[in-house]
Design an enzyme around this catalytic site. Structure first.
Site, mmCIF file in Angstrom:
data_model
loop_
_atom_site.group_PDB
_atom_site.id
_atom_site.type_symbol
_atom_site.label_atom_id
_atom_site.label_comp_id
_atom_site.label_asym_id
_atom_site.label_seq_id
_atom_site.Cartn_x
_atom_site.Cartn_y
_atom_site.Cartn_z
ATOM 1 N N ASP B 240 40.924 44.659 45.179
ATOM 2 C CA ASP B 240 41.742 44.445 43.986
ATOM 3 C C ASP B 240 40.866 43.948 42.821
ATOM 4 O O ASP B 240 41.004 44.408 41.684
ATOM 5 C CB ASP B 240 42.844 43.422 44.311
ATOM 6 C CG ASP B 240 43.791 43.221 43.153
ATOM 7 O OD1 ASP B 240 44.440 44.201 42.744
ATOM 8 O OD2 ASP B 240 43.864 42.087 42.626
ATOM 9 N N LYS B 244 39.807 45.771 39.020
ATOM 10 C CA LYS B 244 39.804 45.091 37.713
ATOM 11 C C LYS B 244 38.407 45.180 37.085
ATOM 12 O O LYS B 244 38.268 45.423 35.886
ATOM 13 C CB LYS B 244 40.235 43.629 37.875
ATOM 14 C CG LYS B 244 41.694 43.489 38.305
ATOM 15 C CD LYS B 244 42.044 42.045 38.671
ATOM 16 C CE LYS B 244 43.485 41.964 39.154
ATOM 17 N NZ LYS B 244 43.805 40.641 39.756
#
Lengths: 381, 381
Positions: B240, B244
């Protein structure tokens, strides 16, 4: 390649920030072309004169002329010197003609092209032209705090078309303070408290006295490092911070004027500029304040706290002055001349949203102005 | 009162963020009217169905219908349940008709009104519709990271009209990260380094192990506090954070894919989801990792440093993993689940620009999406 969107602009103010802006406009030509825009400078003014492109509809200042303007103004020369070298490309207007000509350009280009008036001056005189330019359909970009800290009537006029005004560099220089607050507010997240250290000078002073140094020595050192205004009382009075606080408070919807803000000055009235020279203030005035500040620092330290010169905006209250804050908060940890802003809202209720970084300097201030200009590009045809 | 500018939009994804967005749109009606805009929801889809206003040119979902959609989806019901109660106002399309109908709306409204596609799903399937919607003149607002972390080809298409896409909530939820980077970049201030702690979960885990707690206990506690995904390995893998980081790296101009990012997982492959159940991982796998992490924490501490799980973007390098950082840096001081981003550029060279605050939660993520929608208002007629 698609046609570039042209953003016509008039720059008011050729001090350090204005000159840096012109230099950045020139050096960003290819970057901005990649973003699909071209900044078309059609006029530049200082306090006494205005240079305008010979035909504001079709002509603009070329990069040589922009560089020449920067060179002239860095030498403290008058813009009227341009008549000789660039006679055909621009016209120079002086004194009494200046205001009328600016408004003429505004009325020629405002509604048709969304002409941007960019105020990088430090003058309280520009607000009259700016409010009229708003009525003529112009966009407004400000590094100058004065127009926004004038009367509520002027303020209401300036922000009456909120998408057409940007003023990031009035608070924290290029730090994304106003842009971030606008985002939070437009998302319906109510901001209920702002605490900020918005003066690099006072931030430096407070963190140095925290280390036990006498205020008088710290201020003298700050002055010799070029951190303060020529008269350090301009910083120590808190007025500059109060203007920034007023801009933030009004953004949150408070309908107040500068004189409704409680401002703590770091020196007493009897040491004011009308009574004491800068030299006397530094040599005999300031040392009289050392003990008091030193005592406050020690008392705060006993509570695990430190002193910071901050603005606090909360409810209907807006104050500017020394506060005792937890050593272990973003503001308490602040060292040196960085600015810090803590924003508390519904989404950022227990832990604030914190924005921190260099909050002064021509470079970052001009960068904030340029980002503002790019940000309004969708308003231009 | 002047006519409100109408921003038509289609919402994809009715999970926590999507529902919160719809609720905020309803609760911000008068705020947005004061800003001169009206958000006109003409379609809402989940993974299986799409509800569309009966006439996308003239009709919209009223606030009752929007609230009813939120209620249904909070109950895990299907959008098709709406046929009964609101038959006349909307039509429901299922499965195979869904994609075609979305593109039909895009082609009807895209060029004429700048229809915004708002992707609050967590799906990798939406990118195909979104890239086609771009070609049809639509604006794109994303909370979903997947479309931007797909191939470079998809990315290039999505950002091909840079003013028409916003994706603040893909990084740090509502924190003004992307908006601030865009400002810095458009001002010609080159960003040369970004260091960030972009996972609230991993931020919490690293600051707890810093206090000497075993990793296994900390992860179990985080899970029971609801800080982790149902399978904590979804957080511990670093994937995750890598998404980003990829979004930030591409924003800075790096032409890389997710598999070019060096990602440090906090657990070894042999404890992966295909090999071990969640229960086994928590009870027998994780404790085997305690000593190693504990040792690393102690070693860092001897150097006056702490461990943080960060992304580092610098030059042509983008890495995600544990780094030893000075205890006394913004990242080193980080406690709890806040996100922090340090941005180094020409203007912020010695001291970075720091943005810190809550970087997760439906509330702040939906606020970021709503601010994005308001931010593109000038593109609408």
């Amino acid at each position: 390649m698609a046609t570039l969107k042209k953003i016509p602009l008039v720059l008011m103010g050729c001090g350090g920030v204005g000159r840096q802006l012109l230099q950045n406009i020139v050096s960003c030509r290819s970057l901005h072309a990649n973003l699909g825009v071209h900044l078309r400078v059609v006029g530049v003014s200082d306090s006494k004169s205005l240079v305008v492109a010979s035909d504001v509809f079709t002509k603009e200042f070329n990069d040589n002329l922009l560089s020449e303007i920067c060179r002239l103004k860095a030498d403290h020369s008058s813009l009227s010197m341009l008549i000789s070298g660039f006679g055909g490309e621009c016209q120079v207007f002086l004194d009494s003609d200046l205001r009328g000509k600016l408004l003429e350009i505004a009325s020629l280009l405002g509604i048709s092209t969304g002409l941007a008036f960019v105020d990088c001056s430090a003058s309280s005189e520009t607000v009259e032209i700016l409010t009229q330019a708003v009525d003529l359909g112009c966009c407004i970009v400000l590094a100058n705090k004065k127009p926004l800290t004038s009367t509520m009537e002027d303020y209401d006029k300036l922000v009456s078309r909120p998408r057409r005004i940007r003023y990031e560099s009035t608070v924290g220089a290029g730090l994304p303070v106003i842009a971030s607050l606008n985002r939070i507010l437009s998302s319906g997240d109510p901001v209920h408290r702002i605490v900020g250290s918005l003066s690099g000078t006072l931030g430096y002073v407070m963190s140095e006295v925290e280390d036990g140094k006498p205020l008088s020595q710290v201020v003298k050192a700050a002055k010799s490092l070029g951190y303060t205004e020529p008269d350090p009382r301009d910083d120590l009075s808190g007025m500059d911070v109060a203007r920034k606080a007023l801009i933030l408070a009004r953004l949150l919807g408070m309908r107040i004027n500068i004189d409704s803000i409680k401002i703590e000055s770091l020196y007493p009235e009897e040491m004011g500029p009308n009574i004491m020279s800068v030299e006397d203030f530094l040599s005999t005035g300031l040392p009289l304040l050392d003990n008091d500040i030193g005592e406050r620092v020690r008392k705060a330290s006993l509570n695990g706290n430190v002193l910071r010169y901050v603005c606090v905006i909360e409810g209907s209250r807006c104050t500017v002055g020394i506060q005792e804050l937890p050593k272990n908060s973003p503001l308490g940890r602040l060292r040196g001349s960085d600015n810090v802003l803590e924003i508390y809202s519904r989404c950022y209720s227990e832990q604030p949203l914190v924005i921190q970084g260099a909050g002064a300097g021509n470079d970052t201030t001009a960068a904030g102005v340029l980002a503002d200009i790019l940000d309004i590009q969708d308003l231009f045809p």
